[in-house]
Design a protein around this motif. Structure first.
Motif, PDB file in Angstrom:
ATOM      1  N   VAL A 146       0.754  -1.003   0.052  1.00 51.55           N
ATOM      2  CA  VAL A 146       0.085  -0.087  -0.183  1.00 51.55           C
ATOM      3  C   VAL A 146       0.744   1.242   0.018  1.00 51.55           C
ATOM      4  CG1 VAL A 146      -1.786   1.160   1.406  1.00 51.55           C
ATOM      5  CG2 VAL A 146      -1.827  -1.181   1.218  1.00 51.55           C
ATOM      6  N   PHE A 147       0.492   2.254  -0.746  1.00 53.70           N
ATOM      7  CA  PHE A 147       1.397   3.401  -1.185  1.00 53.70           C
ATOM      8  C   PHE A 147       0.707   4.547  -0.296  1.00 53.70           C
ATOM      9  CE2 PHE A 147       2.667   0.889  -5.118  1.00 53.70           C
ATOM     10  CZ  PHE A 147       3.624   0.036  -4.232  1.00 53.70           C
ATOM     11  N   GLU A 148       1.900   5.302   0.228  1.00 55.46           N
ATOM     12  CA  GLU A 148       1.863   6.800   0.837  1.00 55.46           C
ATOM     13  C   GLU A 148       0.655   6.765   1.935  1.00 55.46           C
ATOM     14  OE1 GLU A 148       3.788   8.878  -0.269  1.00 55.46           O
ATOM     15  OE2 GLU A 148       4.400   7.787  -2.323  1.00 55.46           O
ATOM     16  N   LYS A 149       0.785   5.652   2.641  1.00 53.39           N
ATOM     17  CA  LYS A 149      -0.032   5.564   3.959  1.00 53.39           C
ATOM     18  C   LYS A 149       0.418   4.502   4.658  1.00 53.39           C
ATOM     19  CE  LYS A 149      -4.371   3.326   2.217  1.00 53.39           C
ATOM     20  NZ  LYS A 149      -5.859   3.602   2.204  1.00 53.39           N
ATOM     21  N   LYS A 150       0.185   4.504   6.016  1.00 54.84           N
ATOM     22  CA  LYS A 150       0.491   3.278   6.836  1.00 54.84           C
ATOM     23  C   LYS A 150      -0.486   2.330   6.763  1.00 54.84           C
ATOM     24  CE  LYS A 150       1.562   4.842  11.038  1.00 54.84           C
ATOM     25  NZ  LYS A 150       1.542   5.232  12.413  1.00 54.84           N
ATOM     26  N   ALA A 151      -0.003   0.997   6.809  1.00 53.39           N
ATOM     27  CA  ALA A 151      -0.578  -0.166   6.662  1.00 53.39           C
ATOM     28  C   ALA A 151      -0.092  -1.139   7.188  1.00 53.39           C
ATOM     29  CB  ALA A 151      -0.754  -0.590   5.274  1.00 53.39           C
ATOM     30  N   THR A 152      -0.744  -2.211   7.727  1.00 50.93           N
ATOM     31  CA  THR A 152      -0.079  -3.402   8.562  1.00 50.93           C
ATOM     32  C   THR A 152       0.008  -4.538   7.525  1.00 50.93           C
ATOM     33  OG1 THR A 152      -1.130  -2.677  10.597  1.00 50.93           O
ATOM     34  CG2 THR A 152      -0.632  -4.974  10.617  1.00 50.93           C
ATOM     35  N   TYR A 153       0.978  -5.321   7.508  1.00 56.25           N
ATOM     36  CA  TYR A 153       1.401  -6.420   6.732  1.00 56.25           C
ATOM     37  C   TYR A 153       1.737  -7.692   7.506  1.00 56.25           C
ATOM     38  CZ  TYR A 153       2.389  -2.446   3.203  1.00 56.25           C
ATOM     39  OH  TYR A 153       2.104  -1.475   2.515  1.00 56.25           O
ATOM     40  N   THR A 154       1.396  -8.700   6.493  1.00 57.45           N
ATOM     41  CA  THR A 154       1.778 -10.236   7.039  1.00 57.45           C
ATOM     42  C   THR A 154       2.704 -10.669   6.353  1.00 57.45           C
ATOM     43  OG1 THR A 154      -0.645 -10.447   7.886  1.00 57.45           O
ATOM     44  CG2 THR A 154       0.622 -12.565   7.669  1.00 57.45           C
ATOM     45  N   LEU A 155       3.637 -11.157   6.888  1.00 59.80           N
ATOM     46  CA  LEU A 155       4.952 -11.616   6.410  1.00 59.80           C
ATOM     47  C   LEU A 155       4.507 -12.959   5.767  1.00 59.80           C
ATOM     48  CD1 LEU A 155       7.909 -11.173   6.094  1.00 59.80           C
ATOM     49  CD2 LEU A 155       8.406 -12.545   7.924  1.00 59.80           C
ATOM     50  N   ALA A 156       4.902 -13.412   4.587  1.00 60.19           N
ATOM     51  CA  ALA A 156       4.713 -14.406   3.780  1.00 60.19           C
ATOM     52  C   ALA A 156       5.102 -15.682   4.429  1.00 60.19           C
ATOM     53  CB  ALA A 156       4.890 -14.385   2.433  1.00 60.19           C
ATOM     54  N   ARG A 157       4.633 -16.659   4.492  1.00 58.33           N
ATOM     55  CA  ARG A 157       5.422 -17.832   5.035  1.00 58.33           C
ATOM     56  C   ARG A 157       6.490 -18.362   4.271  1.00 58.33           C
ATOM     57  NH1 ARG A 157       0.436 -21.765   7.718  1.00 58.33           N
ATOM     58  NH2 ARG A 157      -0.302 -20.190   9.235  1.00 58.33           N
ATOM     59  N   SER A 158       6.301 -18.456   2.845  1.00 67.07           N
ATOM     60  CA  SER A 158       7.154 -18.962   2.012  1.00 67.07           C
ATOM     61  C   SER A 158       7.512 -17.670   0.903  1.00 67.07           C
ATOM     62  CB  SER A 158       6.720 -19.988   1.260  1.00 67.07           C
ATOM     63  OG  SER A 158       7.613 -20.590   0.265  1.00 67.07           O
ATOM     64  N   ILE A 159       8.792 -17.371   0.740  1.00 64.15           N
ATOM     65  CA  ILE A 159       9.441 -16.649  -0.184  1.00 64.15           C
ATOM     66  C   ILE A 159       9.911 -17.049  -1.280  1.00 64.15           C
ATOM     67  CG2 ILE A 159      10.554 -14.250  -0.296  1.00 64.15           C
ATOM     68  CD1 ILE A 159      10.016 -13.781   2.820  1.00 64.15           C
ATOM     69  N   PRO A 160       9.684 -16.885  -2.517  1.00 61.32           N
ATOM     70  CA  PRO A 160      10.423 -17.358  -3.701  1.00 61.32           C
ATOM     71  C   PRO A 160      11.615 -16.591  -3.815  1.00 61.32           C
ATOM     72  CG  PRO A 160       8.078 -17.285  -4.211  1.00 61.32           C
ATOM     73  CD  PRO A 160       8.311 -16.613  -2.865  1.00 61.32           C
ATOM     74  N   GLN A 161      12.480 -17.269  -4.665  1.00 64.25           N
ATOM     75  CA  GLN A 161      13.883 -16.542  -4.684  1.00 64.25           C
ATOM     76  C   GLN A 161      13.712 -15.284  -5.385  1.00 64.25           C
ATOM     77  OE1 GLN A 161      17.176 -19.118  -6.133  1.00 64.25           O
ATOM     78  NE2 GLN A 161      17.781 -17.261  -7.913  1.00 64.25           N
ATOM     79  N   ASP A 162      14.433 -14.439  -4.876  1.00 66.42           N
ATOM     80  CA  ASP A 162      14.693 -12.928  -5.414  1.00 66.42           C
ATOM     81  C   ASP A 162      13.324 -12.161  -4.800  1.00 66.42           C
ATOM     82  OD1 ASP A 162      17.157 -13.458  -6.614  1.00 66.42           O
ATOM     83  OD2 ASP A 162      16.171 -13.644  -8.646  1.00 66.42           O
ATOM     84  N   ASP A 163      12.274 -12.762  -4.299  1.00 63.81           N
ATOM     85  CA  ASP A 163      11.413 -11.967  -3.763  1.00 63.81           C
ATOM     86  C   ASP A 163      11.335 -11.347  -2.382  1.00 63.81           C
ATOM     87  OD1 ASP A 163      10.116 -12.274  -6.175  1.00 63.81           O
ATOM     88  OD2 ASP A 163       8.394 -13.758  -5.851  1.00 63.81           O
ATOM     89  N   ILE A 164      10.462 -10.603  -2.061  1.00 62.04           N
ATOM     90  CA  ILE A 164      10.558  -9.984  -0.540  1.00 62.04           C
ATOM     91  C   ILE A 164       9.106  -9.783  -0.281  1.00 62.04           C
ATOM     92  CG2 ILE A 164      10.098  -7.635  -1.517  1.00 62.04           C
ATOM     93  CD1 ILE A 164      12.410  -6.801   0.076  1.00 62.04           C
ATOM     94  N   SER A 165       8.933  -9.935   1.267  1.00 61.17           N
ATOM     95  CA  SER A 165       7.729  -9.820   2.063  1.00 61.17           C
ATOM     96  C   SER A 165       7.833  -8.947   3.006  1.00 61.17           C
ATOM     97  CB  SER A 165       7.068 -11.122   2.466  1.00 61.17           C
ATOM     98  OG  SER A 165       6.140 -11.037   2.808  1.00 61.17           O
ATOM     99  N   PHE A 166       6.643  -7.928   3.290  1.00 63.24           N
ATOM    100  CA  PHE A 166       6.768  -7.118   4.558  1.00 63.24           C
ATOM    101  C   PHE A 166       5.985  -7.780   5.672  1.00 63.24           C
ATOM    102  CE2 PHE A 166       7.632  -3.737   1.222  1.00 63.24           C
ATOM    103  CZ  PHE A 166       8.417  -3.037   1.731  1.00 63.24           C
ATOM    104  N   GLY A 167       6.267  -7.286   6.984  1.00 62.29           N
ATOM    105  CA  GLY A 167       5.529  -7.731   7.987  1.00 62.29           C
ATOM    106  C   GLY A 167       5.406  -6.580   9.135  1.00 62.29           C
ATOM    107  N   GLY A 168       4.391  -6.543   9.725  1.00 64.46           N
ATOM    108  CA  GLY A 168       4.073  -5.426  10.503  1.00 64.46           C
ATOM    109  C   GLY A 168       3.421  -4.147   9.981  1.00 64.46           C
ATOM    110  N   VAL A 169       3.915  -2.926  10.657  1.00 62.87           N
ATOM    111  CA  VAL A 169       3.546  -1.742  10.277  1.00 62.87           C
ATOM    112  C   VAL A 169       4.634  -0.885   9.389  1.00 62.87           C
ATOM    113  CG1 VAL A 169       2.598   0.566  11.129  1.00 62.87           C
ATOM    114  CG2 VAL A 169       1.868  -1.569  12.400  1.00 62.87           C
ATOM    115  N   TRP A 170       4.244  -0.559   8.210  1.00 63.69           N
ATOM    116  CA  TRP A 170       4.932   0.079   7.381  1.00 63.69           C
ATOM    117  C   TRP A 170       4.386   1.285   6.583  1.00 63.69           C
ATOM    118  CZ3 TRP A 170       9.997  -0.724   6.518  1.00 63.69           C
ATOM    119  CH2 TRP A 170      10.565  -2.009   6.785  1.00 63.69           C
ATOM    120  N   THR A 171       5.294   2.237   6.425  1.00 62.19           N
ATOM    121  CA  THR A 171       4.581   3.253   5.507  1.00 62.19           C
ATOM    122  C   THR A 171       5.508   3.510   4.340  1.00 62.19           C
ATOM    123  OG1 THR A 171       3.840   4.559   7.320  1.00 62.19           O
ATOM    124  CG2 THR A 171       3.911   5.818   5.183  1.00 62.19           C
TER     125      THR A 171
END
Length: 318
Positions: free
Chosen positions: A211-236
């Motif tokens: 989610v761009f340009e505002k605060k959001a809560t994320y759930t970290l993916a259980r499995s992350i494929p090679q070269d991919d990325i995942s957010f967890g917790g609160v980020w802006t």
């Protein structure tokens, strides 16, 4: 604008270094420096001109201080400057920034001092010199002869031996070559990964959709494929950076020897590789930080835990 060899700004695998054909042809008169806000490492901060450098062999080096590709070239530039400056060789580093913090004079001054850059550096914050040279890459090097004519160009890392031979040929000097380890990566590795919206690649994010340009809560993916990325917790995720809040974590499945991250602000980043703790990174300046280094290529899961107050810009690899 591209970063070689990771092609910063372009989502593709590394491209080969591009070099002018042998025999040092002429590519025309070197454009003058344009729109430079400040000069570092010149007497009294006075500006240089291409005309004023006539009679010297000059390497024009386009760089920016948070770029790992640029940083890996600096030991070679240092060796050449030490070996050949007395023979009439000069380097002019044109510092053309990518991130907002790289426009800041004090940040560049600090980086120049910290990195041991002793040759003149021009702050090209408005990209005027970059555009005058029709440049597209960090790092990019243009070799200018004593008459002010461009005789060679190289884009990216790795062509150090050829460049040094051409410097020596234009200077007319002999003797032993400099000896500096070439640390240009040669294996396929995870591409540069941006975290802020301005160059984000949504296809490489798993788990909660960014989610761009505002605060959001994320759930970290259980499995992350090679070269991919995942957010967890609160980020802006805003502008050029991802800004952590409560419980902020970040996961990345990387393939590389070394993992670097452009970070800013103040705080700490706890690092885990395949479940094993690595040293925590203390963030106290806007620059490139080393998160992990290995003598051999690793295919591993990186987990980061952030304190609020840190800004995360991008990953690069080596």
């Amino acid at each position: 604008t591209h970063h070689l060899d990771s092609l910063r700004g372009v989502k593709s695998r590394p491209a080969p270094v591009k070099t002018a054909s042998p025999g040092l042809p002429s590519y025309g008169a070197a454009p003058n420096f344009a729109g430079i806000s400040h000069w570092l490492n010149t007497p009294g901060g006075k500006p240089l001109t291409i005309k004023g450098l006539h009679g010297k062999v000059v390497l024009i080096d386009f760089w920016t201080y948070s770029c790992i590709n640029c940083l890996r070239t600096i030991p070679h530039l240092q060796a050449w400057y030490a070996a050949y400056h007395k023979d009439g060789f000069d380097i002019v580093g044109v510092h053309t920034p990518e991130f907002a913090f790289e426009h800041d004079l004090s940040n560049v001054e600090g980086a120049v001092h910290r990195l041991g850059v002793t040759w003149p550096v021009a702050l090209d914050n408005g990209y005027d010199t970059w555009n005058a040279w029709s440049n597209q890459y960090w790092p990019a090097d243009y070799l200018v002869d004593k008459s002010g004519v461009v005789r060679k160009y190289t884009f990216g890392e790795g062509d150090y031996g050829s460049t040094e031979k051409d410097i020596r040929a234009l200077l007319g000097v002999a003797g032993p070559m400099t000896v500096v380890t070439n640390r240009t990566p040669t294996e396929v590795q995870t591409p540069e990964t941006y975290l802020g919206p301005y160059r984000v690649d949504p296809a490489r994010y798993v788990g909660t959709k960014p989610v761009f340009e505002k605060k959001a809560t994320y759930t970290l993916a259980r499995s992350i494929p090679q070269d991919d990325i995942s957010f967890g917790g609160v980020w802006t995720l805003s502008g050029q950076s991802a800004n952590p809040g409560r419980g902020a974590t970040l996961g990345l499945h990387f393939h590389a020897k070394d993992v670097y991250m452009v970070l800013g602000g103040h705080g700490r980043v706890r690092v885990t590789i395949d479940g094993k703790r690595s040293p925590t990174v203390k963030v106290d300046a806007d620059k490139l930080y080393t998160l992990f280094t290995s003598p051999a290529t690793r295919d591993a899961q990186l987990r980061l835990v952030f304190t609020p107050g840190v800004r995360a810009y991008s990953f690069t690899f080596g």
